[in-house]
Design a protein around this motif. Sequence first.
Motif: not given
Length: 406
Positions: A194-217
């Motif tokens: 639920x939290x992941x879906x809600x934050x994603x819907x807000x556009x708050x989460x990184x979408x760097x699916x190809x390289x999660x380790x480098x997603x938080x920048x």
Amino acid sequence: MRGPVVVTGTGLVTPAGIGTEATWAGVCAGRPTARPDPGLDGLPVAFSARVPELGPEQLTVRQPWRYDRSTLLLFAAAQEALADAGLSSTEWDGTRVALVVGSAAGGVATLEAQHGRLLADGPGSVSPLTMTGFLPNMTTGHLALRLGITGPSLHTSTACASGASAVITAALLLATGQCDLALAAGTDAMVTPLCAAAFAKMGALSRRHDDPARASRPFDRDRDGFVLAEGAGVLVLEHAAHARARQARPLATLAGYAATGDAHHATAPDPEGTALRRAVTTALTMAGAGPADVDHINAHGTSTPLNDRAEAAAIRRLYPHHRPTVTSAKGSLGHTMGAAGAVEAVLTLLSVGRQLAPPTANFVAPDQDTDGLDIVAGAARPQRIDLALSHSLGFGGHNTVLAFTR
């Protein structure tokens, strides 16, 4: 005020590892912890930063299934903090001990699981432990029961500033003489569908699916959102005289603190960082210092375009004549939500104690919004740090600043 407040013990449970030293080593190495998360499969964002499996040394509670994960993480961090401070709950006067725990969502994993049962199998399938697992204050209540704490027992909820708000509240309880010792903590386990879906819907989460380790920048020109994470942090606070009397070793002094509100937007920070700057100057005044005395800032640094822009604007305006080093642990740890303020407070006081500024993992170069800051990148930077600040911001316009000195 009844004299300076010092920190005499810390405990951390984060995606970088179990324990303060494991977390500090991971953050100083600039090691990212985000990875694909099978628990989020099928969601718009299916990676996160989770705490490693707790072992029997940390899961010392009987029947751990009775508790939400956020409470179990808190138990583990508190156990380390008390050992670090040389304290035993069997030996103290529980009436003179305060406990303040911050969280953004309480036992949200318990709520989600039990709501799923209700929908699938009806009300008879819902656990009688639902409310004691879910209610946000129960992280505090369960730990107070476990440790025999009968002094002030409080819960703070200021979104992602909750852990830092707990530190301030604990310090105020000490200042007014309502306790001799105080445990201040933050914990959250919001890596849930639920939290992941809600934050994603807000556009708050990184979408760097190809390289999660480098997603938080954090502060980087290519940042596109935060990485959802979990964790817990605990600090033992007491007056310096009380620490001396029991021959405890102070790790740092909590020299100042302040909290302000933006009154700007439900989720977006004030782009000028006006209230954040006021929180900084208020905390510094309490510490008997000014902007020129700040050596290091452990920034909130979420890796979202709006937060990093606003925080960078505030920092540039506060320090026109010198540049304190700036780091964000969220490049390594992801965003531990309500735990972040407590976790990063510990990292800040360790920077003061060890004269070392950790790097901001995944930071390569700023953009026009974040340029002008002395971002520590690549490797930890040895430097003289007499005063360091920890910034914590939260949805609802919360700004919290803690000032630590040697």
